[in-house]
Enzyme design. Sequence first.
Site, PDB file in Angstrom:
ATOM      1  CB  SER A 140      -0.901   0.002   1.243  1.00 42.08           C
ATOM      2  OG  SER A 140      -1.555   1.245   1.402  1.00 42.08           O
ATOM      3  CE1 TYR A 153      -4.466  -1.716   5.393  1.00 42.06           C
ATOM      4  CE2 TYR A 153      -3.522   0.270   4.423  1.00 42.06           C
ATOM      5  CZ  TYR A 153      -4.084  -0.983   4.281  1.00 42.06           C
ATOM      6  OH  TYR A 153      -4.284  -1.511   3.016  1.00 42.06           O
TER       7      TYR A 153
END
Length: 251
Positions: A140, A153
């Site tokens: 990501s 995250y």
Amino acid sequence: MGSLDGKVAIITGASRGIGEAAARVFADAGAKVCLLARGRDQIAEIAGEIGEYALAIPCDVSRYWEVEAAVNACIETFGRLDILINNAGVIEPVARLAESDPDAWSHVIDINLKGVYYGFRAAMPVMERQGSGTILTISSGAAHNALEGWSHYCTSKAGAAMLTMAGHKEGAEKGLRVMGLSPGTVATQMQHEIKASGVNPVSQLDWEAHIPADWPAKALLWMCSEDADEFLGQEISLRDETIRARLGLSK
């Protein structure tokens, strides 16, 4: 003849989103696919739709013994393991550091980071004995840029990116191909969760800004080919227009 005829793939987080799309794309390319997820009913339904060369294996990737058992079940059923897609990941609960719940924060690390490690740990010995194998991890942009409310995250994805580099360094001489894919924002359930949080600029994006889940799935398929070997040990960004053009993807 499909490009993955005779190959066997394990895909984590296969009950929806990128994982489900990858299972279907890889099966269409001729692979035998093992779908791993906590959602027993969902993966059973998807495997049933794919057909006899799909196996649903209920698995919580935050538990190593379950990942190891899933790899063993795959080998017992199909005889080998050629591809591992480390896709399973969560983002909830989105919360600022000072307000975050320690147990919930840690559980995201258990899934997004330790779950990727468990995949490497269970699959690498099998692939090293074979002398071949491909391990792909969903990364990501959050691995490289901190975002408000996403400390869990961002931290987990940064760690997973480092695992990818370590896996390449340790596995390349033994025939393993290891890479990461940063897909950008994808039209999946996670984006609904991000939208509902209202935290940081990503939650303000229009739905039309997100790419469809089959784009990363098609990128993962391409990454299993020799054409992607120039990116071994690296992270490919699907935001890169040259990569999109190379794969024939456009909105």
